[in-house]
Design an enzyme around this catalytic site. Sequence first.
Site, PDB file in Angstrom:
ATOM      1  N   LYS A  72      -1.022  -6.428  -7.763  1.00  0.00           N
ATOM      2  CA  LYS A  72      -1.303  -7.660  -7.012  1.00  0.00           C
ATOM      3  C   LYS A  72      -2.734  -8.128  -7.278  1.00  0.00           C
ATOM      4  O   LYS A  72      -2.982  -9.308  -7.448  1.00  0.00           O
ATOM      5  CB  LYS A  72      -1.076  -7.367  -5.528  1.00  0.00           C
ATOM      6  CG  LYS A  72      -1.617  -8.373  -4.569  1.00  0.00           C
ATOM      7  CD  LYS A  72      -0.611  -9.451  -4.305  1.00  0.00           C
ATOM      8  CE  LYS A  72      -1.191 -10.606  -3.518  1.00  0.00           C
ATOM      9  NZ  LYS A  72      -2.273 -10.281  -2.638  1.00  0.00           N
ATOM     10  N   HIS A 130       0.840  -1.212   0.000  1.00  0.00           N
ATOM     11  CA  HIS A 130       0.000   0.000   0.000  1.00  0.00           C
ATOM     12  C   HIS A 130       0.875   1.263   0.000  1.00  0.00           C
ATOM     13  O   HIS A 130       0.553   2.256  -0.649  1.00  0.00           O
ATOM     14  CB  HIS A 130      -0.864   0.053   1.270  1.00  0.00           C
ATOM     15  CG  HIS A 130      -1.867  -1.063   1.384  1.00  0.00           C
ATOM     16  ND1 HIS A 130      -1.817  -2.002   2.382  1.00  0.00           N
ATOM     17  CD2 HIS A 130      -2.949  -1.370   0.637  1.00  0.00           C
ATOM     18  CE1 HIS A 130      -2.833  -2.838   2.247  1.00  0.00           C
ATOM     19  NE2 HIS A 130      -3.531  -2.489   1.199  1.00  0.00           N
ATOM     20  N   GLN A 153      -8.790  -6.893 -10.524  1.00  0.00           N
ATOM     21  CA  GLN A 153      -9.437  -5.672 -10.020  1.00  0.00           C
ATOM     22  C   GLN A 153      -9.015  -4.467 -10.875  1.00  0.00           C
ATOM     23  O   GLN A 153      -9.848  -3.617 -11.221  1.00  0.00           O
ATOM     24  CB  GLN A 153      -9.055  -5.469  -8.557  1.00  0.00           C
ATOM     25  CG  GLN A 153      -9.482  -4.142  -7.972  1.00  0.00           C
ATOM     26  CD  GLN A 153      -9.320  -4.095  -6.468  1.00  0.00           C
ATOM     27  OE1 GLN A 153     -10.148  -4.602  -5.728  1.00  0.00           O
ATOM     28  NE2 GLN A 153      -8.253  -3.481  -5.995  1.00  0.00           N
TER      29      GLN A 153
HETATM   30  O1  PAF Z   1      -8.057  -3.580  -3.176  1.00  0.00           O
HETATM   31  C1  PAF Z   1      -8.751  -3.297  -2.166  1.00  0.00           C
HETATM   32  O2  PAF Z   1      -8.240  -3.190  -1.044  1.00  0.00           O
HETATM   33  C2  PAF Z   1     -10.242  -3.107  -2.325  1.00  0.00           C
HETATM   34  O3  PAF Z   1     -10.785  -4.014  -3.220  1.00  0.00           O
HETATM   35  C3  PAF Z   1     -10.637  -1.664  -2.679  1.00  0.00           C
HETATM   36  C4  PAF Z   1     -10.124  -1.285  -4.062  1.00  0.00           C
HETATM   37  C5  PAF Z   1     -10.086  -0.721  -1.648  1.00  0.00           C
HETATM   38  C6  PAF Z   1     -12.162  -1.540  -2.692  1.00  0.00           C
HETATM   39  O4  PAF Z   1     -12.702  -1.781  -1.437  1.00  0.00           O
END
Ligand code: PAF
Length: 279
Positions: free
Chosen positions: A148, A36, A152
Site C-alpha cells: 500500500k 497490518h 516507502q
Molecule cells: O508505514 C507506517 O506505518 C510507517 O511509515 C512506519 C513504517 C511504521 C514508520 O513509522
Amino acid sequence: MNIKIIRSVKELVEYRDTLKGKVGLVPTMGALHLGHMSLVDQAVKDNDYVIVSTFVNPTQFGAGEDFDSYPRTEKEDVALLEEHHATAVFIPKASDMYPEGYNSWVEVFDVTQKLEGACRPTHFKGVTTVVNKLFNLTRADNAYFGQKDAQQVAVIKKMVRDLNIHVNIVVMPIVREDSGLARSSRNTYLSADEKKAALILSKTIKLAESEWAKGEKDADVLKAKMIKNLETEPLASVDYVAINHWDDLEEIKTIEAPTLVSMAVRIGATRLIDNTILK
Ligand code: PAF
C-alpha cells in the site's frame, strides 16, 4: 495476557537479548486493521518471535499534517496482536525514541523526492530514521511492509541496500475492503459519503489494470485516462497520478513490467493513496 508489552527502548534492548531464534519485525503506527494483520500473520509463519511496533512517529509528519488527530487505539491494537499471536508489542514514548538533544538522521535521496516526497518533503527522512532505529533495536531477521505504501517500500529497500543492513524485507499485497477500498488507518477520517466517493481510487486502479491487460503501453495515455476517471467523482481532488519503474521509481514513458502505477487523491480533507504493480 501472553503478548509482552514493551514501553521503553531500554526494555526492548533487554528483551531482544533474551531471544534465541528468528525475529520478525512489523513496524506500524498502530490503529491496526486487516492490512497490518496480513503482515503479522506472515511474520508469525516465518519467525520464532514477532515484534510489532505501534509508534506514531512524529518525525514523519509535516507541519499541518495529521499527527495530532492520527487514530490511537492501543487497547484494540494489543488485543488484535494477541489474537494473531505476535510475541511482543513495542509502544515507546516519543521522548524515549527522540530524547532531548537527539540529532541524527538517516536520509535516502532521489527516490524520496518524487511522488509522496514531492507533496511531503520531510516525510521519508522521518520514516527511514525511525525504521533504522527499529532495525537496530530489534536486530530483526525479517521486516514486513505493505505494498500500500509502495514508495516507502522502495525507499526502505534502497536504504537497506545502501547501508548494508542485515534484514530481509518482506512486502505483502494491498488488503482491500469488499468494496475495493484499500485498507488504511486514515479511512476512519471518511464520512459515509466520502467513503463511497473514495471508491473512485480502487476503480481507477482497476481501470489501469484492465487497460494494461488490453495492451495500453503508453504511460501518458494511461495516466490521462486515469485522471479523467478520477475527475468523474466530485468529492475527489487529484494530488498526483504517476507511472514509475518498480522499484527504482524512475519515471517511464513506455510501460514495461514491472511498473508501479500510483496515485494520491484527496477526498474532502482526507488524503488517500492507492497503487498497483503491473507485472
Ligand atoms: O508505514 C507506517 O506505518 C510507517 O511509515 C512506519 C513504517 C511504521 C514508520 O513509522
